[in-house]
Scaffold this active site. Structure first.
Site, mmCIF file in Angstrom:
data_model
loop_
_atom_site.group_PDB
_atom_site.id
_atom_site.type_symbol
_atom_site.label_atom_id
_atom_site.label_comp_id
_atom_site.label_asym_id
_atom_site.label_seq_id
_atom_site.Cartn_x
_atom_site.Cartn_y
_atom_site.Cartn_z
ATOM 1 N N ARG A 182 86.185 37.482 48.509
ATOM 2 C CA ARG A 182 86.976 36.762 48.697
ATOM 3 C C ARG A 182 87.711 36.707 50.001
ATOM 4 O O ARG A 182 88.745 36.100 50.173
ATOM 5 C CB ARG A 182 88.432 38.035 47.863
ATOM 6 C CG ARG A 182 88.718 38.193 46.800
ATOM 7 C CD ARG A 182 89.218 39.471 46.566
ATOM 8 N NE ARG A 182 90.152 39.517 45.480
ATOM 9 C CZ ARG A 182 89.815 40.297 44.109
ATOM 10 N NH1 ARG A 182 88.958 40.064 44.077
ATOM 11 N NH2 ARG A 182 90.597 40.672 43.367
ATOM 12 N N ARG A 191 99.401 38.457 44.023
ATOM 13 C CA ARG A 191 98.037 39.047 43.581
ATOM 14 C C ARG A 191 97.032 36.918 43.978
ATOM 15 O O ARG A 191 96.882 36.881 44.297
ATOM 16 C CB ARG A 191 97.229 39.468 42.396
ATOM 17 C CG ARG A 191 97.368 40.622 42.726
ATOM 18 C CD ARG A 191 97.042 41.749 41.291
ATOM 19 N NE ARG A 191 95.790 41.737 40.727
ATOM 20 C CZ ARG A 191 96.032 41.655 39.503
ATOM 21 N NH1 ARG A 191 96.827 42.455 38.870
ATOM 22 N NH2 ARG A 191 94.738 41.463 38.664
ATOM 23 N N ARG A 217 96.693 41.642 28.836
ATOM 24 C CA ARG A 217 95.214 42.873 28.924
ATOM 25 C C ARG A 217 95.411 44.377 28.679
ATOM 26 O O ARG A 217 95.223 45.251 29.411
ATOM 27 C CB ARG A 217 95.160 42.913 30.538
ATOM 28 C CG ARG A 217 93.288 43.523 30.996
ATOM 29 C CD ARG A 217 92.877 42.874 32.006
ATOM 30 N NE ARG A 217 93.419 43.768 33.331
ATOM 31 C CZ ARG A 217 93.332 42.515 34.467
ATOM 32 N NH1 ARG A 217 91.872 41.557 34.558
ATOM 33 N NH2 ARG A 217 93.706 42.503 35.650
ATOM 34 N N ARG A 234 96.700 48.398 33.514
ATOM 35 C CA ARG A 234 96.012 48.368 35.188
ATOM 36 C C ARG A 234 97.754 48.261 35.623
ATOM 37 O O ARG A 234 98.334 47.406 35.161
ATOM 38 C CB ARG A 234 95.385 46.812 35.223
ATOM 39 C CG ARG A 234 94.023 47.357 35.532
ATOM 40 C CD ARG A 234 92.887 46.712 36.236
ATOM 41 N NE ARG A 234 93.471 45.435 36.805
ATOM 42 C CZ ARG A 234 92.771 44.903 37.196
ATOM 43 N NH1 ARG A 234 91.269 44.305 37.402
ATOM 44 N NH2 ARG A 234 92.525 43.755 38.508
ATOM 45 N N LYS A 265 87.216 36.761 35.229
ATOM 46 C CA LYS A 265 85.225 37.162 35.696
ATOM 47 C C LYS A 265 85.033 38.301 35.129
ATOM 48 O O LYS A 265 84.000 38.339 35.079
ATOM 49 C CB LYS A 265 85.848 37.390 36.895
ATOM 50 C CG LYS A 265 86.461 36.247 38.209
ATOM 51 C CD LYS A 265 86.986 36.605 39.610
ATOM 52 C CE LYS A 265 88.047 37.471 39.634
ATOM 53 N NZ LYS A 265 89.336 36.949 39.334
HETATM 54 P P1 AP5 Z 1 89.292 39.246 32.753
HETATM 55 O O1 AP5 Z 1 87.807 39.406 32.700
HETATM 56 O O2 AP5 Z 1 89.836 40.547 32.778
HETATM 57 O O3 AP5 Z 1 89.639 38.943 34.662
HETATM 58 P P2 AP5 Z 1 89.593 39.168 35.808
HETATM 59 O O4 AP5 Z 1 89.035 37.199 36.272
HETATM 60 O O5 AP5 Z 1 88.308 40.325 35.871
HETATM 61 O O6 AP5 Z 1 91.374 39.890 36.525
HETATM 62 P P3 AP5 Z 1 91.066 41.116 37.405
HETATM 63 O O7 AP5 Z 1 92.384 41.202 37.558
HETATM 64 O O8 AP5 Z 1 90.058 41.709 37.533
HETATM 65 O O9 AP5 Z 1 90.652 39.673 38.273
HETATM 66 P P4 AP5 Z 1 91.556 40.385 40.406
HETATM 67 O O10 AP5 Z 1 90.663 39.392 41.109
HETATM 68 O O11 AP5 Z 1 92.625 39.940 40.835
HETATM 69 O O12 AP5 Z 1 91.018 41.605 40.117
HETATM 70 P P5 AP5 Z 1 89.696 43.147 40.327
HETATM 71 O O13 AP5 Z 1 89.462 44.167 39.481
HETATM 72 O O14 AP5 Z 1 88.425 41.980 41.186
HETATM 73 O O15 AP5 Z 1 90.300 38.670 31.227
HETATM 74 C C1 AP5 Z 1 92.172 38.719 32.215
HETATM 75 C C2 AP5 Z 1 92.290 39.211 30.599
HETATM 76 O O16 AP5 Z 1 92.397 38.056 29.772
HETATM 77 C C3 AP5 Z 1 91.865 39.647 29.713
HETATM 78 O O17 AP5 Z 1 92.953 40.762 28.575
HETATM 79 C C4 AP5 Z 1 90.768 39.286 28.833
HETATM 80 O O18 AP5 Z 1 90.229 39.638 27.240
HETATM 81 C C5 AP5 Z 1 91.246 37.896 28.875
HETATM 82 N N1 AP5 Z 1 90.528 36.421 29.180
HETATM 83 C C6 AP5 Z 1 89.682 36.196 30.094
HETATM 84 N N2 AP5 Z 1 88.827 35.008 29.055
HETATM 85 C C7 AP5 Z 1 89.916 34.903 28.742
HETATM 86 C C8 AP5 Z 1 89.412 33.467 27.772
HETATM 87 N N3 AP5 Z 1 88.537 32.137 27.974
HETATM 88 N N4 AP5 Z 1 91.067 32.638 27.031
HETATM 89 C C9 AP5 Z 1 92.101 34.310 26.585
HETATM 90 N N5 AP5 Z 1 91.894 35.204 27.231
HETATM 91 C C10 AP5 Z 1 90.920 35.446 27.951
HETATM 92 O O19 AP5 Z 1 90.563 43.356 41.800
HETATM 93 C C11 AP5 Z 1 91.567 44.503 42.101
HETATM 94 C C12 AP5 Z 1 92.371 44.542 43.740
HETATM 95 O O20 AP5 Z 1 91.291 45.383 44.281
HETATM 96 C C13 AP5 Z 1 92.342 43.642 44.438
HETATM 97 O O21 AP5 Z 1 93.781 43.203 44.291
HETATM 98 C C14 AP5 Z 1 92.959 43.831 45.521
HETATM 99 O O22 AP5 Z 1 93.418 44.954 46.414
HETATM 100 C C15 AP5 Z 1 90.936 44.689 45.362
HETATM 101 N N6 AP5 Z 1 90.399 44.061 45.764
HETATM 102 C C16 AP5 Z 1 88.860 43.403 44.801
HETATM 103 N N7 AP5 Z 1 88.030 43.014 45.785
HETATM 104 C C17 AP5 Z 1 88.610 42.654 46.610
HETATM 105 C C18 AP5 Z 1 88.031 41.661 47.801
HETATM 106 N N8 AP5 Z 1 86.906 41.904 47.428
HETATM 107 N N9 AP5 Z 1 88.770 41.907 49.063
HETATM 108 C C19 AP5 Z 1 89.676 42.769 48.889
HETATM 109 N N10 AP5 Z 1 90.292 42.957 48.160
HETATM 110 C C20 AP5 Z 1 90.391 43.116 46.923
HETATM 111 MG MG MG Z 2 88.073 41.485 36.543
#
Ligand code: AP5
Ligand code: MG
Ligand code: ZN
Length: 218
Positions: A90, A173, A129, A162, A15
């Site tokens: 979410r 997660r 990552r 992270r 994402k």
């Molecule tokens: P990346 O692009 O970083 O993936 P992502 O989908 O952004 O993953 P996140 O871990 O950021 O998602 P998340 O939803 O768990 O975390 P968030 O920060 O939103 O890619 C991942 C890796 O793969 C990278 O190394 C990249 O290079 C590689 N990659 C990408 N595409 C690829 C491909 N096609 N092929 C190969 N490799 C690839 O949330 C974190 C925390 O915040 C949550 O756990 C929660 O506690 C809180 N939070 C955030 N939003 C909310 C909400 N709306 N409600 C409640 N709590 C929330």
């Molecule tokens: Mg992300």
């Protein structure tokens, strides 16, 4: 009319990676709820202190707190033309709140690209990552390595892992995603705004699918 694109997909689906490209190409703000929480934690704001332990465990922050934070962000001037939302909504309650607030802003959810990736790819993606501490650009030690190890290609900043990318936390997660977030897929399908992408493909190929879906928005 402002345009709002909502990227949905499990942790590690890509994402953040795709939102960065898409927001630059379409001149839209990139609004990542996770990045907003992490920025608050870094600055040790009241909100940051409140959510730090929750993120560390990989649990979800309560809806009211999350909705208020995103609403404030979407009211900023750089979101006037719309935004690419990454990580929000979410839960069904967040999705309902988003519809309501976008209505107030004179817009709606135009498209929900769903990055579909199998569970077994996610752990490898997340544990490999590395993220730039200065500009947030995301790398992967195997799939998208930086040119110089430990340094950001874009700004030269230092790369870090992270704290919630430990395998046990990643599993929590993913389980939260399956129970709380995956019902949104059907919700947006029924609303007729869903575009499913094959997230197992290479980063550039996912971007191509994404831009093709966005080009079809009427
Ligand atoms: P990346 O692009 O970083 O993936 P992502 O989908 O952004 O993953 P996140 O871990 O950021 O998602 P998340 O939803 O768990 O975390 P968030 O920060 O939103 O890619 C991942 C890796 O793969 C990278 O190394 C990249 O290079 C590689 N990659 C990408 N595409 C690829 C491909 N096609 N092929 C190969 N490799 C690839 O949330 C974190 C925390 O915040 C949550 O756990 C929660 O506690 C809180 N939070 C955030 N939003 C909310 C909400 N709306 N409600 C409640 N709590 C929330
Ligand atoms: Mg992300
Ligand atoms: Zn950087």
């Amino acid at each position: 009319m402002p345009m709002y694109l909502v990227l949905i997909g499990p942790p590690g689906a890509g994402k953040g990676t795709q939102a960065k490209v898409l927001s630059e190409q379409k001149n839209l703000a990139h609004v990542s709820s996770g990045d907003l929480f992490r920025d608050n934690i870094k600055r040790q704001t009241e909100l940051g202190k409140q959510v730090e332990a929750i993120l560390k465990r990989g649990d979800l922050v309560p809806d009211d707190v999350t909705i208020a934070m995103v609403r404030d962000r979407l009211k900023q001037p750089d979101c006037a033309a719309g935004a690419v939302l990454d990580g929000f909504p979410r839960t069904p309650a967040q999705a309902a709140a988003l519809n309501k607030m976008l209505g107030e802003f004179g817009g709606k959810v135009n498209l929900v690209p769903y990055i579909n990736v199998s569970e077994k790819s996610l752990i490898e993606r997340l544990t490999g990552r590395w993220t730039c501490k200065s500009c947030g650009t995301v790398f992967h030690q195997k799939f998208n390595p930086p040119k110089v190890q430990g340094k950001c290609d874009k700004c030269g900043g230092e790369l870090a892992q992270r704290p919630d990318d430990q395998e046990e936390t990643v599993k929590n997660r993913i389980s939260k995603y399956l129970s709380e977030t995956s019902p949104l897929i059907e919700f947006y399908q029924k609303a007729g705004v869903m575009a499913e992408l094959d997230g197992e493909k290479k980063i550039e190929d996912v971007t191509k699918q994404l831009l093709a879906a966005v080009a079809k928005i009427r």
